[in-house]
Design a protein around this motif. Structure first.
Motif, PDB file in Angstrom:
ATOM      1  N   LEU A  32      19.470  17.659   3.136  1.00  0.00           N
ATOM      2  CA  LEU A  32      19.549  18.643   2.055  1.00  0.00           C
ATOM      3  C   LEU A  32      20.906  19.337   2.058  1.00  0.00           C
ATOM      4  N   ALA A  35      23.298  17.023   0.445  1.00  0.00           N
ATOM      5  CA  ALA A  35      23.063  17.049  -1.007  1.00  0.00           C
ATOM      6  C   ALA A  35      23.771  18.241  -1.635  1.00  0.00           C
ATOM      7  N   ARG A  36      23.678  19.401  -1.015  1.00  0.00           N
ATOM      8  CA  ARG A  36      24.351  20.593  -1.550  1.00  0.00           C
ATOM      9  C   ARG A  36      25.874  20.434  -1.485  1.00  0.00           C
ATOM     10  N   ASN A  39      26.895  18.207  -4.252  1.00  0.00           N
ATOM     11  CA  ASN A  39      26.710  18.896  -5.531  1.00  0.00           C
ATOM     12  C   ASN A  39      27.879  19.837  -5.826  1.00  0.00           C
ATOM     13  N   GLU A  97      18.275  14.654  -2.011  1.00  0.00           N
ATOM     14  CA  GLU A  97      17.268  15.705  -2.046  1.00  0.00           C
ATOM     15  C   GLU A  97      15.877  15.118  -1.841  1.00  0.00           C
ATOM     16  N   HIS A 167      16.403  25.554  -0.461  1.00  0.00           N
ATOM     17  CA  HIS A 167      17.312  24.535  -0.987  1.00  0.00           C
ATOM     18  C   HIS A 167      17.194  24.438  -2.503  1.00  0.00           C
ATOM     19  N   LEU A 168      15.977  24.391  -2.999  1.00  0.00           N
ATOM     20  CA  LEU A 168      15.760  24.209  -4.437  1.00  0.00           C
ATOM     21  C   LEU A 168      16.316  25.362  -5.253  1.00  0.00           C
TER      22      LEU A 168
END
Length: 265
Positions: A32, A35-36, A39, A97, A167-168
């Motif tokens: 995660l 992923a961030r 992003n 994610e 995270h979301l």
């Protein structure tokens, strides 16, 4: 996701399943985090998600940047993602994610239902408009939303659920808070071998009716189904059921709308 991304994700999920005995919750956190990172870094995202770039070159980039930061299983999964063909670089972020959430599902202690915790949070958030706005607004600062989620959930939800939710809210990628939470719960349920049916009813279902509905859906879909019940008085009566892309609308409001269309037509 495009078709290439869906195929890449299925391949990565297969690798995840093969690593199940080696995975830890830490690997979920790490995926995660990556992923961030992607992003927030469009250049790096484009390099790893480039569908025509050489696989070895992309893996070299991954190893150089992340080999000292990730556990062996997390690095293996990231290498799998980098060497796959994705429809767009943005889909790589969604794929990581998905994998991170699945790792939490695989490594959850016996008796912990992460999907049920996430759905309970969704009910609490959706029933409080101020909270829904605070966690879901695109105008809110990510750090503030993470801090709010931590204050609300610490000591009340498992560490796995807390990691997923924070995270979301920090990386919504244009999705509403309800969509984020429901989507994560579906991923967890799927990883654990369940289909998740979102059932809207005007009022709560008694235990007997809920059990009949669950058994009926399980027979229809050829496997175990979990019910996510949402009380929605606007449907008046009956049920509105969604499993994946399938929608079964047997609500009174739907039948009335259809009747009105027939009368007008």
């Amino acid at each position: 996701m495009g078709s290439a991304s869906r195929e890449a994700l299925v391949e990565a999920q297969g690798v995840l399943n093969s690593l199940a005995t080696k995975l830890t919750a830490e690997a979920g956190e790490q995926l995660l985090l990556v992923a961030r990172s992607l992003n927030e870094n469009s250049a790096l995202r484009s390099v790893i998600g480039d569908p025509v770039a050489d696989d070895e070159a992309k893996i070299t980039v991954v190893n150089r940047l992340f080999s000292d930061l990730l556990s062996e299983p997390a690095l293996t999964l990231l290498q799998t993602v980098a060497s796959s063909r994705w429809s767009s670089p943005e889909d790589v972020v969604g794929g990581l994610e998905d994998l991170g959430i699945r790792v939490f599902a695989v490594t959850a202690p016996a008796g912990l239902s992460i999907d049920e915790e996430i759905l309970a949070i969704n009910v609490a958030v959706s029933s409080n408009s101020e909270l829904e706005l605070a966690l879901g607004s695109t105008l809110s600062i990510s750090d503030a939303k993470v801090a709010l989620a931590n204050r609300l959930l610490s000591g009340k939800a498992s560490s796995a659920t807390l990691s997923i939710v924070t995270h979301l809210v920090s990386m919504p990628r244009g999705r509403r808070i309800g969509e984020l939470l429901t989507g994560a719960a579906k991923i967890v349920a799927e990883q654990m071998g369940f289909a998740l049916a979102t059932v809207r009813a005007a009022q709560s279902l008694d235990a007997a009716r809920s059990e009949r509905l669950q058994k009926s859906l399980s027979r229809s879909y050829g496997g175990p189904v979990k019910i996510n019940l949402i009380i929605d008085p606007t449907i008046i009566g009956g049920l509105h059921i969604q499993i994946g892309d399938d929608v079964i609308d047997a609500s009174v409001s739907s039948r009335l709308s259809e009747l009105r269309r027939q009368l007008v037509g």
